[in-house]
Design an enzyme around this catalytic site. Structure first.
Site, PDB file in Angstrom:
ATOM      1  N   ASP A  94       0.845  -1.195   0.000  1.00  0.00           N
ATOM      2  CA  ASP A  94       0.000   0.000   0.000  1.00  0.00           C
ATOM      3  C   ASP A  94       0.882   1.247   0.000  1.00  0.00           C
ATOM      4  OD1 ASP A  94       0.531   1.013   2.748  1.00  0.00           O
ATOM      5  OD2 ASP A  94      -0.479  -0.809   3.412  1.00  0.00           O
ATOM      6  N   HIS A 109       8.786  -5.242  -1.087  1.00  0.00           N
ATOM      7  CA  HIS A 109       7.934  -6.205  -1.802  1.00  0.00           C
ATOM      8  C   HIS A 109       7.124  -5.559  -2.923  1.00  0.00           C
ATOM      9  CE1 HIS A 109       8.033  -9.224   1.807  1.00  0.00           C
ATOM     10  NE2 HIS A 109       9.132  -9.220   1.095  1.00  0.00           N
TER      11      HIS A 109
HETATM   12  P1  NAD Z   1       1.055 -10.685   8.157  1.00  0.00           P
HETATM   13  O1  NAD Z   1      -0.365 -10.476   7.783  1.00  0.00           O
HETATM   14  O2  NAD Z   1       1.678 -12.008   7.953  1.00  0.00           O
HETATM   15  O3  NAD Z   1       1.185 -10.349   9.710  1.00  0.00           O
HETATM   16  C1  NAD Z   1       0.589  -9.204  10.254  1.00  0.00           C
HETATM   17  C2  NAD Z   1       1.155  -9.001  11.638  1.00  0.00           C
HETATM   18  O4  NAD Z   1       0.642  -7.781  12.129  1.00  0.00           O
HETATM   19  C3  NAD Z   1       0.771 -10.094  12.645  1.00  0.00           C
HETATM   20  O5  NAD Z   1       1.934 -10.488  13.342  1.00  0.00           O
HETATM   21  C4  NAD Z   1      -0.226  -9.389  13.562  1.00  0.00           C
HETATM   22  O6  NAD Z   1      -0.128  -9.845  14.906  1.00  0.00           O
HETATM   23  C5  NAD Z   1       0.210  -7.950  13.456  1.00  0.00           C
HETATM   24  N1  NAD Z   1      -0.856  -6.976  13.674  1.00  0.00           N
HETATM   25  C6  NAD Z   1      -2.140  -7.023  13.263  1.00  0.00           C
HETATM   26  N2  NAD Z   1      -2.797  -5.903  13.611  1.00  0.00           N
HETATM   27  C7  NAD Z   1      -1.891  -5.111  14.256  1.00  0.00           C
HETATM   28  C8  NAD Z   1      -1.959  -3.815  14.849  1.00  0.00           C
HETATM   29  N3  NAD Z   1      -3.082  -3.104  14.852  1.00  0.00           N
HETATM   30  N4  NAD Z   1      -0.844  -3.313  15.427  1.00  0.00           N
HETATM   31  C9  NAD Z   1       0.318  -4.032  15.451  1.00  0.00           C
HETATM   32  N5  NAD Z   1       0.434  -5.262  14.896  1.00  0.00           N
HETATM   33  C10 NAD Z   1      -0.650  -5.783  14.304  1.00  0.00           C
HETATM   34  O7  NAD Z   1       1.862  -9.514   7.507  1.00  0.00           O
HETATM   35  P2  NAD Z   1       3.355  -9.420   7.030  1.00  0.00           P
HETATM   36  O8  NAD Z   1       4.264 -10.017   8.050  1.00  0.00           O
HETATM   37  O9  NAD Z   1       3.558  -8.023   6.602  1.00  0.00           O
HETATM   38  O10 NAD Z   1       3.275 -10.381   5.764  1.00  0.00           O
HETATM   39  C11 NAD Z   1       4.091 -10.211   4.813  1.00  0.00           C
HETATM   40  C12 NAD Z   1       3.403  -9.973   3.448  1.00  0.00           C
HETATM   41  O11 NAD Z   1       2.066  -9.512   3.418  1.00  0.00           O
HETATM   42  C13 NAD Z   1       4.129  -8.889   2.751  1.00  0.00           C
HETATM   43  O12 NAD Z   1       4.842  -9.472   1.724  1.00  0.00           O
HETATM   44  C14 NAD Z   1       3.114  -7.927   2.174  1.00  0.00           C
HETATM   45  O13 NAD Z   1       3.423  -7.646   0.826  1.00  0.00           O
HETATM   46  C15 NAD Z   1       1.836  -8.641   2.286  1.00  0.00           C
HETATM   47  N6  NAD Z   1       0.660  -7.808   2.608  1.00  0.00           N
HETATM   48  C16 NAD Z   1       0.656  -6.445   2.462  1.00  0.00           C
HETATM   49  C17 NAD Z   1      -0.467  -5.692   2.831  1.00  0.00           C
HETATM   50  C18 NAD Z   1      -0.458  -4.184   2.664  1.00  0.00           C
HETATM   51  O14 NAD Z   1       0.283  -3.659   1.849  1.00  0.00           O
HETATM   52  N7  NAD Z   1      -1.267  -3.437   3.438  1.00  0.00           N
HETATM   53  C19 NAD Z   1      -1.591  -6.331   3.348  1.00  0.00           C
HETATM   54  C20 NAD Z   1      -1.561  -7.736   3.479  1.00  0.00           C
HETATM   55  C21 NAD Z   1      -0.434  -8.457   3.109  1.00  0.00           C
END
Ligand code: NAD
Ligand code: ZN
Length: 237
Positions: A94, A109
């Site tokens: 994003d 990424h």
């Molecule tokens: P993930 O979804 O695997 O993990 C999310 C983490 O965030 C979890 O550990 C969770 O406990 C934590 N979390 C959730 N809500 C939270 C909050 N309010 N405050 C603090 N922590 C919180 O995500 P990741 O580790 O970034 O996964 C990697 C991949 O996901 C990346 O390659 C990325 O490209 C992709 N991704 C990106 C987006 C985006 O751009 N917004 C969204 C989903 C996935």
């Protein structure tokens, strides 16, 4: 925190969760209803380009409906105020960090708002839908795809990231599950070089044992708190 000069901050989907963007592995283990293998691999792109392109078109369109939260704003304030080296490395695709004002930022990424030409390797800013067969403005080939790093592909700017990790006095990981490599290994690299390591997450992550300190709570509270600690309050009050 008084002796800290060089900072590297890794962010993941958790930093954008409170803006209304779904994380990768929600309680159902899916990303917006899709299995990761179906939308995040080179094989999926070959097998069903229509579906993969549509998935990222939907994610890109959703960006117009969300805005940065207090965590993004605090990191942007830190960027403005911090006199030493600072690098925010985001796994997020994003655009919320840059919309909040972060400048020293790497999208390791890739980005939803960017298209990659599979023929010549160039990237271009992209705002609208990106149907399969869209033509590259550089080489003319109908080979544009979302500039998203799929599993098995090389993340962007690893040399710059590794150089920053080498120099870091503080490494902070925010809202990332700690299971996607190479990002999940940054904490070990930074720690081996002598950096202090800190995790901020809603829950303790898979990689928590690698961190010297873990703070549990929502990013919108923990990140502004950390930035106040680092800057002696002036950055965001
Ligand atoms: P993930 O979804 O695997 O993990 C999310 C983490 O965030 C979890 O550990 C969770 O406990 C934590 N979390 C959730 N809500 C939270 C909050 N309010 N405050 C603090 N922590 C919180 O995500 P990741 O580790 O970034 O996964 C990697 C991949 O996901 C990346 O390659 C990325 O490209 C992709 N991704 C990106 C987006 C985006 O751009 N917004 C969204 C989903 C996935
Ligand atoms: Zn091209």
């Amino acid at each position: 925190m008084a002796d800290i000069r060089n900072i590297v901050i890794l962010t993941g989907a958790g930093v954008s969760a409170e803006s209304g963007l779904a994380t990768f592995r929600g309680p159902d283990g899916l990303w917006e209803g899709h299995r990761v293998e179906d939308v995040c691999t080179p094989e999926a792109l070959v097998h069903d380009p229509m579906m993969v392109h549509r998935f990222y078109d939907e994610r890109r369109a959703k960006l117009a409906l969300v805005k940065p939260n207090a965590a993004h704003a605090a990191l942007a304030a830190l960027d403005r105020a911090w006199p030493g080296a600072l690098l925010v490395v985001t796994q997020n695709v994003d655009d919320l960090h840059e919309r909040a004002g972060s400048k020293r930022l790497i999208h390791m990424h890739g980005e939803l708002k960017s298209a990659l030409c599979a023929a010549c390797g160039s990237t271009a800013a992209w705002q609208a839908a990106l149907p399969p067969g869209s033509k590259c403005a550089g080489c003319g080939q109908p080979k544009l795809r979302p500039a998203i790093v799929f599993f098995g592909e090389m993340p962007y700017e690893m040399d710059v990231i590794e150089a920053a990790l080498d120099e870091a006095d503080l490494f902070v990981s925010i809202g990332t599950s700690g299971v996607v490599y190479p990002a999940a290994g940054f904490v070990q690299i930074a720690r081996a070089r002598g950096a202090r390591t800190l995790e901020l997450n809603l829950d303790r992550s898979a990689g928590r044992s690698y961190f010297q300190e873990c703070r549990v709570g929502p990013a919108s509270l923990l990140v502004p708190e950390l930035v106040r600690e680092l800057t002696g309050r002036q950055a965001i009050d």
